[in-house]
Design an enzyme around this catalytic site. Structure first.
Site, PDB file in Angstrom:
ATOM      1  CD  GLU A 199      20.670 -48.545  32.276  1.00  0.00           C
ATOM      2  OE1 GLU A 199      20.213 -48.326  33.406  1.00  0.00           O
ATOM      3  OE2 GLU A 199      20.309 -49.489  31.554  1.00  0.00           O
ATOM      4  CB  CYS A 255      16.869 -49.339  31.159  1.00  0.00           C
ATOM      5  SG  CYS A 255      15.134 -49.521  31.650  1.00  0.00           S
TER       6      CYS A 255
END
EC number: 2.1.1.-
Length: 365
Positions: free
Chosen positions: A357, A323
């Site tokens: 992401e 992330c």
């Protein structure tokens, strides 16, 4: 949050900017072509949090807009799923005229699912009493005529569940139906449809795997459950107790019989694998019996610590979901010494923001 940037007409352009930025950031690692997985341009978030503004008899949701450096009223919220937007209107209509429910209310959190459940958490700067419980029970009854809803009240050192503090999401992944318990105030992927794409990508990336899988930072078992079909056995670790409990629940409701969850940190597990320390939580688990050629990691934004990186380098294949591209890049400086990137993906979990992401599959050189 920059609310003005959330224009569906600009969705493709902002995704292209992310693609270019990610490709440039990782060019030195010579990865293969970037696989890009888009989001819905609106109503994609399954959870949302709002502060509450009290102005005389009026009560409304607001967010802080960093671009404007100001509070912005939010009667509706374009990124949030339709069920959240519908609940926002229904809830505020009930809260506004009700002194017992609105008094010192400072935040409302919504957690919803594609399968139609929604959990509403009301946060207060006061202790909650029996009157609050009675009024909240009546509120739940009214809202239940339109929604599959549960309500939680929170204050300092106090939490009241009228029924339950979780929802159960149902996702169809490669035509397989999977169920996931998602607990209030615990991490879940906010963009459920992109989460499905992430799961399907991970399954495809590991489809020809041999032996067992080791997973670190497994959370509620989101990837664990989906990937279990590709391996003989799965050994997964997670530190947060609510997430471990949810993961075990998800293993049971999905009838998965080849997964073992261990509650411990990645750092401690690294010590255990290196036989530096013995842990009571590992009693009865024969680590040496696992034949793990593949390791899967989905770490927090801070990335992976040096000792765990050393552990990870010992595996033939590394599947890494990140992330935070900056910490992924930093970790790849180490992992790239022994492994090469064979799959490279961008998942647009967070449209109209700088957050990205990403996923890489690394194979030993």
């Amino acid at each position: 949050m920059n609310l003005a940037a959330m224009d569906p007409k600009n969705y493709d352009a902002q995704l292209q900017q992310k693609r270019i930025k990610l490709e440039k950031a990782f060019a030195d690692f010579n990865p293969p072509a970037l696989e890009v997985f888009a989001s819905e341009p609106m109503h994609y978030r399954m959870r949302a949090e709002f502060r509450m503004w009290h102005q005389g008899d009026d009560l409304y949701y607001y967010m802080f807009d960093k671009a404007l450096n100001a509070k912005v009223r939010c009667d509706q919220y374009l990124p949030a799923g339709l069920i959240i937007n519908q609940m926002m209107a229904a809830l505020i209509a009930e809260l506004t005229p009700n002194p017992a429910l609105r008094y010192r209310l400072f935040q409302v959190d919504f957690l919803s699912t594609l399968s139609g459940e929604i959990l509403v958490s009301l946060l207060y700067h006061r202790q909650l009493d029996e009157e609050w419980r009675e009024q909240a029970t009546q509120l739940k009854a009214k809202l239940s005529a339109q929604f599959n809803v549960n309500i939680i009240g929170r204050a300092r050192k106090q939490k009241i569940d009228l029924d339950k503090d979780f929802v159960v999401e149902t996702l169809t992944v490669n035509e397989q139906v999977l169920h996931y318990k998602q607990i209030e105030n615990s991490f879940t992927q906010p963009n459920a449809k992109v989460s499905v794409k992430m799961l399907e990508w991970a399954i495809d990336a590991t489809k020809d795997s041999q032996g067992d899988l080791l997973e670190l930072y497994c959370g509620n078992g989101n990837f664990t459950i989906a990937l279990a079909r590709n391996f003989n056995r799965v050994l997964a670790t997670e530190l947060a107790k609510p997430s471990v409990d949810a993961a075990q629940y998800n293993i049971d409701i999905n009838h998965v019989d080849n997964v073992q969850i261990i509650r411990m940190s990645a750092e401690d597990f690294s010590d255990a694998m290196a036989k530096k320390r013995q842990f009571r939580r590992l009693e009865g688990i024969d680590l040496d019996s696992y034949d793990c050629n593949t390791i899967f990691v989905d770490p927090p934004r801070a990335g992976i610590d040096p000792e765990t990186l050393k552990l990870i380098q010992g595996y033939e294949r590394i599947l890494y979901i990140s992330c935070n591209p900056e910490t992924l890049n930093d970790n790849l400086l180490t992992l790239g010494q022994t492994h090469k990137i064979t799959r490279f993906a961008l998942f647009d979990q967070f449209p109209y923001t700088d957050h990205m992401e990403s996923g890489v599959l690394l194979v030993r050189k």
